[in-house]
Write a protein that holds these residues in place. Structure first.
Motif, PDB file in Angstrom:
ATOM      1  N   PHE A 292       0.852  -1.182   0.000  1.00  0.00           N
ATOM      2  CA  PHE A 292       0.000   0.000   0.000  1.00  0.00           C
ATOM      3  C   PHE A 292       0.890   1.234   0.000  1.00  0.00           C
ATOM      4  O   PHE A 292       1.818   1.329   0.816  1.00  0.00           O
ATOM      5  CB  PHE A 292      -0.898   0.030   1.243  1.00  0.00           C
ATOM      6  CG  PHE A 292      -1.919  -1.069   1.261  1.00  0.00           C
ATOM      7  CD1 PHE A 292      -3.068  -0.979   0.480  1.00  0.00           C
ATOM      8  CD2 PHE A 292      -1.754  -2.186   2.058  1.00  0.00           C
ATOM      9  CE1 PHE A 292      -4.024  -1.993   0.507  1.00  0.00           C
ATOM     10  CE2 PHE A 292      -2.693  -3.199   2.084  1.00  0.00           C
ATOM     11  CZ  PHE A 292      -3.837  -3.103   1.304  1.00  0.00           C
ATOM     12  N   VAL A 293       0.599   2.175  -0.900  1.00  0.00           N
ATOM     13  CA  VAL A 293       1.440   3.360  -1.035  1.00  0.00           C
ATOM     14  C   VAL A 293       0.587   4.619  -1.026  1.00  0.00           C
ATOM     15  O   VAL A 293      -0.392   4.727  -1.775  1.00  0.00           O
ATOM     16  CB  VAL A 293       2.244   3.321  -2.361  1.00  0.00           C
ATOM     17  CG1 VAL A 293       3.160   4.524  -2.453  1.00  0.00           C
ATOM     18  CG2 VAL A 293       3.035   2.032  -2.485  1.00  0.00           C
ATOM     19  N   CYS A 294       0.960   5.559  -0.165  1.00  0.00           N
ATOM     20  CA  CYS A 294       0.385   6.901  -0.215  1.00  0.00           C
ATOM     21  C   CYS A 294       1.537   7.893  -0.007  1.00  0.00           C
ATOM     22  O   CYS A 294       2.690   7.481   0.070  1.00  0.00           O
ATOM     23  CB  CYS A 294      -0.749   7.090   0.791  1.00  0.00           C
ATOM     24  SG  CYS A 294      -0.280   7.057   2.527  1.00  0.00           S
TER      25      CYS A 294
ATOM     26  N   GLN B 289       6.742  10.450   0.465  1.00  0.00           N
ATOM     27  CA  GLN B 289       7.309  11.477   1.349  1.00  0.00           C
ATOM     28  C   GLN B 289       6.840  11.175   2.773  1.00  0.00           C
ATOM     29  O   GLN B 289       5.941  11.837   3.289  1.00  0.00           O
ATOM     30  CB  GLN B 289       6.841  12.875   0.932  1.00  0.00           C
ATOM     31  CG  GLN B 289       7.261  13.285  -0.450  1.00  0.00           C
ATOM     32  CD  GLN B 289       6.608  14.601  -0.860  1.00  0.00           C
ATOM     33  OE1 GLN B 289       5.983  15.290  -0.073  1.00  0.00           O
ATOM     34  NE2 GLN B 289       6.754  14.933  -2.127  1.00  0.00           N
ATOM     35  N   PRO B 290       7.425  10.161   3.416  1.00  0.00           N
ATOM     36  CA  PRO B 290       6.894   9.706   4.704  1.00  0.00           C
ATOM     37  C   PRO B 290       6.901  10.775   5.795  1.00  0.00           C
ATOM     38  O   PRO B 290       7.832  11.578   5.886  1.00  0.00           O
ATOM     39  CB  PRO B 290       7.797   8.536   5.078  1.00  0.00           C
ATOM     40  CG  PRO B 290       8.996   8.651   4.217  1.00  0.00           C
ATOM     41  CD  PRO B 290       8.611   9.435   3.010  1.00  0.00           C
ATOM     42  N   ALA B 291       5.844  10.736   6.573  1.00  0.00           N
ATOM     43  CA  ALA B 291       5.719  11.619   7.732  1.00  0.00           C
ATOM     44  C   ALA B 291       6.596  11.079   8.863  1.00  0.00           C
ATOM     45  O   ALA B 291       7.185  10.002   8.755  1.00  0.00           O
ATOM     46  CB  ALA B 291       4.262  11.677   8.177  1.00  0.00           C
TER      47      ALA B 291
ATOM     48  N   ILE C  88       5.880   2.937  12.052  1.00  0.00           N
ATOM     49  CA  ILE C  88       6.751   4.039  11.636  1.00  0.00           C
ATOM     50  C   ILE C  88       6.623   4.204  10.124  1.00  0.00           C
ATOM     51  O   ILE C  88       6.904   3.256   9.375  1.00  0.00           O
ATOM     52  CB  ILE C  88       8.216   3.756  12.021  1.00  0.00           C
ATOM     53  CG1 ILE C  88       8.335   3.596  13.528  1.00  0.00           C
ATOM     54  CG2 ILE C  88       9.140   4.866  11.508  1.00  0.00           C
ATOM     55  CD1 ILE C  88       9.683   3.093  13.990  1.00  0.00           C
ATOM     56  N   PRO C  89       6.197   5.385   9.659  1.00  0.00           N
ATOM     57  CA  PRO C  89       6.105   5.608   8.221  1.00  0.00           C
ATOM     58  C   PRO C  89       7.445   5.328   7.534  1.00  0.00           C
ATOM     59  O   PRO C  89       8.502   5.712   8.028  1.00  0.00           O
ATOM     60  CB  PRO C  89       5.711   7.078   8.117  1.00  0.00           C
ATOM     61  CG  PRO C  89       4.932   7.318   9.386  1.00  0.00           C
ATOM     62  CD  PRO C  89       5.682   6.526  10.430  1.00  0.00           C
ATOM     63  N   ALA C  90       7.363   4.626   6.402  1.00  0.00           N
ATOM     64  CA  ALA C  90       8.565   4.201   5.676  1.00  0.00           C
ATOM     65  C   ALA C  90       8.612   4.857   4.300  1.00  0.00           C
ATOM     66  O   ALA C  90       7.570   5.129   3.698  1.00  0.00           O
ATOM     67  CB  ALA C  90       8.562   2.691   5.518  1.00  0.00           C
ATOM     68  N   ARG C  91       9.819   5.067   3.802  1.00  0.00           N
ATOM     69  CA  ARG C  91      10.012   5.641   2.465  1.00  0.00           C
ATOM     70  C   ARG C  91       9.869   4.537   1.413  1.00  0.00           C
ATOM     71  O   ARG C  91      10.426   3.456   1.546  1.00  0.00           O
ATOM     72  CB  ARG C  91      11.380   6.292   2.332  1.00  0.00           C
ATOM     73  CG  ARG C  91      11.606   6.888   0.935  1.00  0.00           C
ATOM     74  CD  ARG C  91      12.780   7.819   0.850  1.00  0.00           C
ATOM     75  NE  ARG C  91      12.729   8.931   1.790  1.00  0.00           N
ATOM     76  CZ  ARG C  91      11.973  10.033   1.641  1.00  0.00           C
ATOM     77  NH1 ARG C  91      11.188  10.148   0.591  1.00  0.00           N
ATOM     78  NH2 ARG C  91      12.016  10.992   2.536  1.00  0.00           N
ATOM     79  N   LEU C  92       9.118   4.835   0.372  1.00  0.00           N
ATOM     80  CA  LEU C  92       8.925   3.927  -0.746  1.00  0.00           C
ATOM     81  C   LEU C  92      10.235   3.751  -1.506  1.00  0.00           C
ATOM     82  O   LEU C  92      10.943   4.721  -1.769  1.00  0.00           O
ATOM     83  CB  LEU C  92       7.858   4.495  -1.685  1.00  0.00           C
ATOM     84  CG  LEU C  92       7.593   3.720  -2.968  1.00  0.00           C
ATOM     85  CD1 LEU C  92       6.982   2.361  -2.640  1.00  0.00           C
ATOM     86  CD2 LEU C  92       6.677   4.520  -3.878  1.00  0.00           C
ATOM     87  N   SER C  93      10.550   2.506  -1.837  1.00  0.00           N
ATOM     88  CA  SER C  93      11.734   2.233  -2.657  1.00  0.00           C
ATOM     89  C   SER C  93      11.329   1.368  -3.851  1.00  0.00           C
ATOM     90  O   SER C  93      10.290   0.693  -3.825  1.00  0.00           O
ATOM     91  CB  SER C  93      12.802   1.514  -1.836  1.00  0.00           C
ATOM     92  OG  SER C  93      12.411   0.173  -1.593  1.00  0.00           O
TER      93      SER C  93
END
Length: 134
Positions: A9-11, A41-43, A65-70
Motif C-alpha cells: 500500500f502506497v500513499c 514522502q513519509p511523515a 513508523i512511516p517508511a520511504r517507498l523504494s
C-alpha cells in the motif's frame, strides 16, 4: 503471483490511508497475505486520528513508523495499491496496480476518518477474497 501474495500500500506520507489499509489487511489476512506499506514522502509519525479510528476496532498502529517507498518495495510486491502518491510510484512490468481514490485523513478529526476507515475496510476485504479465494 507468489504462493503468499505480497501487497504493498502506497500513499504520500504513509501515515494515514496506507497504514489503515495495511493494518486491516494484516488483521483480516490472518497470515495468508504479506502486507507492506510505504510513502513517497513519509511523515514522522502515524496520523493520530487514523490510529484512533483503528483503536475503536481493537487494532493498534501507534508503534508503526512511516517508511520511504523504494523501487525494491515495488519489485517485491505482487499487488501495488496506490492512494494518491502520483508519479512518485515506480511502475514495474508484471505487477498488478490498483489506484484507490480515497480522501486523505491528514488533519481530520476521528469522526471524519471513520468513513475513510470503513471504505478501506470494504476494499481490503474484497481484495483479500479475490487474492485468497479467487
Amino acid at each position: 503471483m507468489s504462493a503468499v501474495p505480497v501487497v504493498l500500500f502506497v500513499c504520500v506520507h504513509n501515515a494515514g490511508r496506507s497504514q489503515l489499509a495495511a493494518a486491516l489487511l494484516h488483521h483480516h489476512g490472518l497470515g495468508r497475505v504479506t502486507v507492506r506499506s510505504a510513502g513517497s514522502q513519509p511523515a514522522e509519525a502515524v496520523n493520530p486520528a487514523a490510529a484512533a479510528a483503528l483503536a475503536e476496532w481493537g487494532l493498534d498502529i501507534t508503534a508503526a513508523i512511516p517508511a520511504r517507498l523504494s523501487a525494491a518495495d515495488v519489485a517485491a510486491a505482487d499487488v501495488v495499491i496506490t492512494m494518491g502518491c502520483g508519479d512518485a510510484c515506480p511502475v514495474f512490468p508484471g505487477k498488478r496496480y490498483l489506484d484507490w481514490q480515497l480522501d486523505d485523513p491528514a488533519g481530520l478529526p476521528v469522526e471524519q476518518v471513520r468513513p475513510i476507515r470503513d471504505d478501506i475496510d470494504r476494499r481490503v476485504r474484497a481484495l483479500l477474497a479475490e487474492l485468497i479465494d479467487g
